[in-house]
Motif scaffolding. Sequence first.
Motif, short mmCIF file in Angstrom:
data_model
loop_
_atom_site.label_atom_id
_atom_site.label_comp_id
_atom_site.label_asym_id
_atom_site.label_seq_id
_atom_site.Cartn_x
_atom_site.Cartn_y
_atom_site.Cartn_z
N LYS A 12 0.87 -1.08 -0.10
CA LYS A 12 -0.07 -0.10 0.14
C LYS A 12 0.73 1.22 0.04
O LYS A 12 1.75 1.24 0.67
CB LYS A 12 -0.71 -0.16 1.27
CG LYS A 12 -2.06 -0.73 1.00
CD LYS A 12 -3.10 -0.81 2.23
CE LYS A 12 -4.20 -1.57 2.02
NZ LYS A 12 -4.94 -1.77 3.29
N GLU A 13 0.42 2.24 -0.86
CA GLU A 13 1.64 3.38 -0.94
C GLU A 13 1.02 4.39 0.09
O GLU A 13 1.83 5.18 0.52
CB GLU A 13 1.12 4.12 -2.33
CG GLU A 13 1.84 3.48 -3.32
CD GLU A 13 1.58 3.83 -4.60
OE1 GLU A 13 0.87 4.98 -4.76
OE2 GLU A 13 2.25 3.39 -5.79
N THR A 14 -0.20 4.38 0.62
CA THR A 14 -0.64 5.21 1.87
C THR A 14 -1.11 4.48 3.07
O THR A 14 -1.72 3.52 2.95
CB THR A 14 -2.05 5.94 1.07
OG1 THR A 14 -1.68 6.35 -0.04
CG2 THR A 14 -2.24 7.03 1.98
N HIS A 15 -0.47 5.16 3.89
CA HIS A 15 -0.70 4.37 5.24
C HIS A 15 -1.30 5.35 6.15
O HIS A 15 -1.12 6.58 6.29
CB HIS A 15 0.71 3.96 6.11
CG HIS A 15 1.54 3.04 5.19
ND1 HIS A 15 1.14 2.11 4.70
CD2 HIS A 15 2.78 3.39 4.90
CE1 HIS A 15 1.95 1.39 3.78
NE2 HIS A 15 3.41 1.99 4.25
N GLU B 12 -6.44 18.81 -0.26
CA GLU B 12 -5.27 17.77 0.13
C GLU B 12 -5.19 17.51 1.66
O GLU B 12 -5.17 18.81 2.54
CB GLU B 12 -3.90 18.59 -0.33
CG GLU B 12 -2.56 17.74 -0.11
CD GLU B 12 -2.36 16.54 -0.78
OE1 GLU B 12 -3.25 16.55 -1.95
OE2 GLU B 12 -1.68 15.60 -0.33
N LEU B 13 -5.50 16.36 2.05
CA LEU B 13 -5.56 16.04 3.58
C LEU B 13 -4.50 15.38 4.10
O LEU B 13 -4.15 14.37 3.54
CB LEU B 13 -6.86 15.59 3.81
CG LEU B 13 -8.31 16.28 3.54
CD1 LEU B 13 -9.44 15.65 3.74
CD2 LEU B 13 -8.17 17.75 4.29
N HIS B 14 -4.02 15.65 5.30
CA HIS B 14 -2.88 14.99 5.97
C HIS B 14 -3.08 14.47 7.30
O HIS B 14 -3.13 13.31 7.61
CB HIS B 14 -1.69 15.61 6.15
CG HIS B 14 -0.99 16.31 4.60
ND1 HIS B 14 -0.36 15.26 3.90
CD2 HIS B 14 -1.17 17.24 3.99
CE1 HIS B 14 -0.22 15.82 2.82
NE2 HIS B 14 -0.58 17.19 2.60
N ARG B 15 -3.95 15.48 8.08
CA ARG B 15 -4.11 14.97 9.49
C ARG B 15 -5.44 15.38 10.03
O ARG B 15 -6.02 16.47 9.55
CB ARG B 15 -3.07 15.58 10.50
CG ARG B 15 -1.73 15.07 10.42
CD ARG B 15 -0.90 15.66 11.31
NE ARG B 15 0.67 15.72 11.03
CZ ARG B 15 1.14 16.80 10.39
NH1 ARG B 15 0.47 18.13 10.35
NH2 ARG B 15 2.32 16.78 10.07
N GLU C 242 -3.00 10.47 10.93
CA GLU C 242 -2.24 11.11 10.09
C GLU C 242 -2.01 10.19 8.64
O GLU C 242 -1.85 8.86 8.74
CB GLU C 242 -0.96 11.20 10.47
CG GLU C 242 0.12 12.20 9.54
CD GLU C 242 1.37 12.47 10.26
OE1 GLU C 242 1.19 13.46 11.30
OE2 GLU C 242 2.41 12.41 9.84
N LYS C 243 -2.02 10.87 7.49
CA LYS C 243 -1.75 10.00 6.29
C LYS C 243 -0.39 10.13 5.89
O LYS C 243 0.15 11.09 5.82
CB LYS C 243 -2.72 10.59 5.26
CG LYS C 243 -2.46 9.91 4.01
CD LYS C 243 -3.48 10.34 3.06
CE LYS C 243 -3.31 11.88 2.50
NZ LYS C 243 -3.98 12.31 1.63
N GLN C 244 0.25 9.06 5.67
CA GLN C 244 1.84 8.78 5.40
C GLN C 244 1.80 8.41 4.08
O GLN C 244 1.45 7.24 4.00
CB GLN C 244 2.49 7.85 6.28
CG GLN C 244 2.01 8.22 7.65
CD GLN C 244 3.12 8.62 8.76
OE1 GLN C 244 4.04 9.10 8.27
NE2 GLN C 244 2.83 8.77 9.89
N GLU D 245 4.22 6.88 0.76
CA GLU D 245 5.53 6.26 0.67
C GLU D 245 6.75 7.69 0.41
O GLU D 245 7.90 7.51 1.11
CB GLU D 245 5.66 5.45 -0.52
CG GLU D 245 4.90 4.17 -0.29
CD GLU D 245 5.49 3.41 0.76
OE1 GLU D 245 6.76 3.69 0.99
OE2 GLU D 245 4.85 2.43 1.37
N THR D 246 6.34 8.60 -0.09
CA THR D 246 7.35 9.66 -0.39
C THR D 246 7.61 10.31 0.78
O THR D 246 8.76 10.91 0.95
CB THR D 246 7.00 10.64 -1.55
OG1 THR D 246 5.42 10.68 -1.13
CG2 THR D 246 7.08 10.06 -2.83
N SER D 247 6.64 10.52 1.51
CA SER D 247 6.90 11.24 2.87
C SER D 247 7.40 10.48 4.04
O SER D 247 7.76 11.06 5.03
CB SER D 247 5.39 11.91 3.44
OG SER D 247 4.60 10.66 3.90
N ILE D 248 7.66 9.16 3.92
CA ILE D 248 8.12 8.41 4.98
C ILE D 248 9.67 8.45 4.96
O ILE D 248 10.03 8.21 3.97
CB ILE D 248 7.69 6.82 5.21
CG1 ILE D 248 6.11 6.92 5.38
CG2 ILE D 248 8.18 6.21 6.21
CD1 ILE D 248 5.39 5.76 5.12
#
Lengths: 86, 390, 186
Positions: free
Chosen positions: B229-232, B362-365, B383-385, B387-390
């Motif tokens: 999964k690309e988004t966690h 665009e939502l992150h938290r 929080e949405k993580q 792959e690029t942000s990890i």
Amino acid sequence: MEELIETLKVQIIKQLNLEDVEPDEIDADEMLFDADGELGLDSIDALELIVLLDKEYGIKIKNQEEGKKIFHSLKTMAEFILQHQD
Amino acid sequence: MAKTTIYITADNIISPLGFTSQDNVEKISRGQTGVKCHSDKAIYPSPVWVSKISDKLLNDAVRQLSNWRNYTKLEQLFLLSISKASQQVALNVSSKDTLIIIASTKGNINLLENPETMDFPKNRVQLGTMAGQIQAYFKNPNTPLVVCNACISGVLALDVAKRLLAKNKFKNIIVTGGDLVTEFTVSGFQSFKAMSDAPCKPYDKNRVGINLGEGVGTMILSTTPPNNKETHITIEGSASSNDANHISGPSRTGEGLFLAIKKALKAAKIKPSGIDYLSMHGTATPYNDEMECKALGLADLLSIPMNSFKGYIGHTLGAAGLIESIIAIHSLKNNTLYPSFGFEELGVTLPINVITKISEKELHRCLKTASGFGGCNAAVIFEKQTETSI
Amino acid sequence: METRAATYRHCEIKNGKIILNGKLLFEKADVPFAKFIKSAYKHFELAYPKFHKMDRLCKLAFVTANLLLNNQLEGYASEDIGIVMSNSNSTLHTDSKHSKSIIDKDNYFPSPAVFVYTLPNILVGEISIKYKIKGESVFFVSNEFNKDMMIEYSEDMIACGDAKICMTGWVDYTEADYHSIIYLIK
């Protein structure tokens, strides 16, 4: 009216579990929901009084706002009952 | 102590809107509600507006469970929801590394109301015994925990799970929450004059009270990220608090809820401006919604887009925190803000930012809150993580 | 764990006895619970009119907490005090009372003052109101009192900095029996 007020005192003490309160201690003109008052009644007590009116006098009150005016004092409560009883 | 990252690897919602999270989110995005007028003497002597799962749909769905006749309606819902969520990630529910946490306010309370018509032993009304049924079905070796904490049970169960995972006691925790619409709760909320005689209207000027709802929400929490999964989605912080003011009336100041929000932000090491979206409790009673706006004012969160999902699914009590958190997580994943159903005109004293139109952002938290009888409050931050942000 | 639990201040009520740290404080055997708890309330001069409005489960919790706390919270900020409680029967006694009020459709008067006590965490609320406790709290329901887990959970809350002091225990009431034991974890 006097008689009704005396009956209400006993009914209120029972319905609201006011263990340490005697009927004579409640004044007919005293504000029932005064924050600094003797009785210390709260919002649940107000709802219980709505149940009491329904159960004992067959009078239905729709919301708490309506109840606020009616439950100002024992006297206002008694007046309301006399006006609305069949 | 290094912070343990807690991932939400799978989720499921069962409500009148559908039997999967996707179904529910899809219906919500189309503005559908499960709240309807029910004239059913088994629920209340006069008609009431509630969100109730159709018996027919449930009866069709439960056939996939083995020995489904041995379980009560609520147990069937829990079993279905846990099965559906665990299948998504092929979770071994019978592993000793997996714990089940159940959030419920009243469990099998319908057994108490109708003792003659029921085929279940009397002790099934005990939440621990009910939980034992769920545990046995999945052959899980760990005694499940039951969180019974009024309307914050669901959010609080996530907080409990987070603590246990951080201690490395378990690798996976299934957190499930559920409650039914029963005459027990309907008559109780009616006696509180807290029920709306139409679909509820959180934060609206003309709101008059709640709609009860039934449903189950399940999340799987894990210390390892899901594969492929690309988004966690992670849980960054959570907290609870008590108003210490009144056992049923919401606080007039909002300080209790503010305290829970403040603690959750601190645990997540996030400033209020780092929150993109608020999924609130929003029961649509006059006092609750006013209390919430005060708390948001104190927390410096008034400008953040917010909603309540109660208009779509009713107040699902012990399940509310989970079902609503799951929808909020899908909101993050889909970068979509869903309108607060029933809201037309601002009816609280502070300028909150209620979402009125479905919109992309665009939502992150996301911050999710809950408050309940007993003066309790809880908050959790997702929080949405990518792959690029990890 | 047993030895560690015993080092914490604790108060227990069962079988008509109130025991603080293993020492008998009050006894009134062979009377029904309602009478027993009222005599304890009077004996210890708790003077809290709201007590009479509580259901039996809350009365049990309230008296236990009062004797346990007795000035123990001085110096702690209200948000640093945690409460982690549990029982097995949730609010069964009051549930039955509410349930009975809605059986007869011609005499249908559910009471808000009864219904509000059909949630076990209300006892946490009652204790919180009396002692101005605003910290983390949770109510678990389990068939058995899982003392080790509960104490560990509270100790962990303190270790994480989410509380500085925590009340932890078990308060259970049914028509047939009652038992409370609350520990004060520092």
